[in-house]
Design a protein around this motif. Structure first.
Motif, PDB file in Angstrom:
ATOM      1  N   SER A  99      33.532  33.540  19.141  1.00 17.99           N
ATOM      2  CA  SER A  99      33.587  34.888  19.084  1.00 17.99           C
ATOM      3  C   SER A  99      32.811  35.691  20.181  1.00 17.99           C
ATOM      4  CB  SER A  99      32.836  35.560  17.766  1.00 17.99           C
ATOM      5  OG  SER A  99      33.741  35.141  16.696  1.00 17.99           O
ATOM      6  N   ARG A 100      31.631  35.115  20.750  1.00 19.18           N
ATOM      7  CA  ARG A 100      30.906  36.113  21.485  1.00 19.18           C
ATOM      8  C   ARG A 100      31.607  35.840  23.235  1.00 19.18           C
ATOM      9  NH1 ARG A 100      28.476  40.629  21.916  1.00 19.18           N
ATOM     10  NH2 ARG A 100      26.692  40.513  23.362  1.00 19.18           N
ATOM     11  N   ALA A 101      32.400  34.982  23.426  1.00 18.85           N
ATOM     12  CA  ALA A 101      33.011  34.559  24.687  1.00 18.85           C
ATOM     13  C   ALA A 101      33.854  35.789  24.847  1.00 18.85           C
ATOM     14  CB  ALA A 101      33.769  33.278  24.632  1.00 18.85           C
ATOM     15  N   ARG A 102      34.345  36.267  23.931  1.00 23.38           N
ATOM     16  CA  ARG A 102      35.418  37.357  24.065  1.00 23.38           C
ATOM     17  C   ARG A 102      34.827  38.509  25.081  1.00 23.38           C
ATOM     18  NH1 ARG A 102      40.019  39.323  19.814  1.00 23.38           N
ATOM     19  NH2 ARG A 102      41.090  40.815  21.098  1.00 23.38           N
ATOM     20  N   MET A 103      33.827  39.069  24.547  1.00 22.44           N
ATOM     21  CA  MET A 103      33.264  40.302  25.433  1.00 22.44           C
ATOM     22  C   MET A 103      33.221  39.940  26.900  1.00 22.44           C
ATOM     23  SD  MET A 103      29.655  42.170  25.263  1.00 22.44           S
ATOM     24  CE  MET A 103      28.737  41.066  26.339  1.00 22.44           C
ATOM     25  N   TYR A 104      32.730  38.759  27.421  1.00 25.87           N
ATOM     26  CA  TYR A 104      32.719  38.335  28.883  1.00 25.87           C
ATOM     27  C   TYR A 104      34.091  38.207  29.402  1.00 25.87           C
ATOM     28  CZ  TYR A 104      27.828  37.975  27.510  1.00 25.87           C
ATOM     29  OH  TYR A 104      26.547  37.950  27.073  1.00 25.87           O
ATOM     30  N   LEU A 105      35.097  37.555  28.656  1.00 29.80           N
ATOM     31  CA  LEU A 105      36.363  37.328  29.042  1.00 29.80           C
ATOM     32  C   LEU A 105      37.135  38.606  29.354  1.00 29.80           C
ATOM     33  CD1 LEU A 105      38.500  34.980  29.935  1.00 29.80           C
ATOM     34  CD2 LEU A 105      39.129  34.892  27.715  1.00 29.80           C
ATOM     35  N   GLY A 106      36.913  39.378  28.120  1.00 28.51           N
ATOM     36  CA  GLY A 106      37.808  40.580  28.244  1.00 28.51           C
ATOM     37  C   GLY A 106      37.342  41.424  29.482  1.00 28.51           C
ATOM     38  N   ALA A 107      35.964  41.321  29.660  1.00 36.51           N
ATOM     39  CA  ALA A 107      35.532  42.281  30.922  1.00 36.51           C
ATOM     40  C   ALA A 107      36.077  41.763  32.035  1.00 36.51           C
ATOM     41  CB  ALA A 107      34.059  42.029  30.826  1.00 36.51           C
TER      42      ALA A 107
END
Length: 465
Positions: free
Chosen positions: A14-22
């Motif tokens: 789940s946490r990877a999504r913040m960086y990938l979305g950025a």
């Protein structure tokens, strides 16, 4: 203009999504993803679809953790983003740094002294840099506390009390996932409290010296369930005692959780929804810690993982007065809405990730934050907390009390003369991890632990060699 940087992602939970979305959104001009590394092909495929929605021109390479070296060699990333389980951080960070690849790592930096040594030595040997994402530093309310202390608003700091309340949505979820195994997460004293220990180190501009801890597993786990007469419990949360069970969680009911976790269970055996009262939990849910700092201040810290509300309370005493910060992130938990709340709490949505509850009825405990400053011989005054307006790139304030967006600006665009020195590096990560490690050792032995006796003195940790 500098060429866009190439980013590889290790860990696609789940946490990877913040960086990938950025990278797929407001920071697409500075870099783009090129590869995923994970134990599970289904999770990587989930993020492939996310990439394809906005960048159909990109084709992500997939690697198993055993092939991380091949990823570095073939994909030539400029940066590796590490969001894998905590105990795996040191190996990935160390290998990337030695290959001259910059690293962005989720907190905690690692879970033990051996991991810290590995990272320290790699930093000394390589020509790459490390950013540790302690995002609570970027929350406007926490930054305001730092300013007040630095300005001498309450004189020299003498002591602090810090209480963190995790509710039966957020807190309980640590006892379903991999975090329940202390060998992997370091327990809540490392995985969760590293946020809080880092905040205090940063507020005080000081380093911890001595730690004493007491605590245990008092609420979750099979023994506690039997002691309270809860009856037989299932192995998985989805099989709990019907829709009225406030600890039931059906991850199949949420598309994101199902696609990320349930659909890939057959590949690596990771079960995202273990029952919170099942066997196998080796972490504590109640913790009390006393920390002594080098310049003489001390802290009394508590963490409870089964509270009816979520938030934190901090009181900072100085020779000239007192600062009090009270934060309510979620006022209560509706028992029939636990599954939806769990899904929301891990979503990349600023309002929900902060525990927002639109349309709350009027009640004694209200969501929000209040900061009081009271100098000696003066009445208390409330200090306005700035709105979390994001970083230089604008946009919403983000999760973690408004900290995530400002953090992302520094991760992807670089620090820009921040007078508060919010960007965290190795020494910051080591200090916060060692506080938790010392706390775990104190729990084991029943004795106070000096951090210098752990084998990685912070004076030398600040100068990797």
């Amino acid at each position: 203009m500098a060429r866009p940087r190439r980013y590889a992602f290790v860990g696609t939970g789940s946490r990877a999504r913040m960086y990938l979305g950025a990278l797929l959104g407001p920071y697409a001009d500075v870099g783009h993803p090129v590869a995923f590394c994970d134990t599970n092909e289904v999770r990587m495929a989930y993020y492939d679809r996310l990439v394809g929605e906005t960048r159909p021109d990109l084709r992500m390479a997939h690697y198993d953790p055993g092939d991380f070296g091949r990823l570095l060699d073939r994909e030539r990333p400029d940066v590796v983003v590490v969001t894998s389980p905590d105990a795996t951080h040191a190996a990935y960070i160390g290998q990337a740094l030695r290959e001259g690849v910059d690293v962005v790592s989720e907190k905690p930096l690692t879970v033990d002294v051996a991991g810290l040594r590995q990272i320290r030595d790699a930093l000394a040997a390589g020509a790459a840099g490390l950013i540790l994402t302690h995002n609570y530093r970027y929350s406007p309310r926490n930054a305001l506390v730092r300013r007040l202390i630095a300005e001498g608003s309450i004189g020299e700091i003498t002591s602090l009390t810090f209480e963190w309340c995790l509710d039966t949505v957020h807190g309980a979820d640590y006892f379903r996932r991999w975090h329940r195994d202390k060998a992997v997460s370091g327990g809540l004293l490392v995985h969760k409290a590293s946020h809080h220990f880092d905040l205090v180190n940063w507020w005080l501009a000081d380093l911890p010296e001595t730690v004493y801890a007491r605590g245990g597993l008092r609420f979750y786990g099979s023994d506690n369930a039997r002691r309270r007469g809860l009856g037989p419990r299932p192995e998985r949360s989805r099989d709990a005692a019907g829709p009225g069970d406030p600890f039931a969680l059906d991850i199949a009911a949420d598309d994101r959780l199902r696609l990320l976790y349930q659909d890939g269970e057959h590949l690596d055996g990771y079960i995202r929804d273990r029952d919170v009262f099942s066997d196998g939990i080796t972490i504590e849910d109640n913790l009390n810690v006393v920390v002594g700092y080098r310049r003489g201040a001390s802290m009394s810290y508590t963490l409870h993982a089964h509270c009816p509300w979520e938030g934190y309370r901090v009181a900072i005493n100085g020779t000239g007065g007192r600062i009090e910060l009270d934060v309510v992130e979620r006022t209560h938990v509706e028992p029939v809405a636990t599954s939806a709340a769990i899904a929301a709490a891990t979503a990349v949505d600023a309002r929900v990730a902060d525990g927002g509850q639109d349309g709350e009825p009027e009640q004694p405990r209200r969501r929000g934050a209040r900061l009081l400053l009271q100098r000696h011989w003066e009445p208390a005054r409330q200090v306005p907390i700035p709105e979390g307006g994001g970083g230089p790139s604008g946009g919403p304030s983000g999760g973690h009390g408004g900290g995530d967006t400002m953090l992302l600006d520094e991760v992807f665009r670089g620090a820009s003369g921040d007078p508060l020195r919010r960007q965290a590096g190795f020494l910051d990560g080591a200090a916060s991890v060692l506080t938790g490690v010392a706390g775990n050792e104190s729990l084991r032995t029943g004795k106070a632990v000096r951090l210098d006796d752990l084998g990685l003195p912070l004076t030398s940790a600040s100068r990797p060699a």
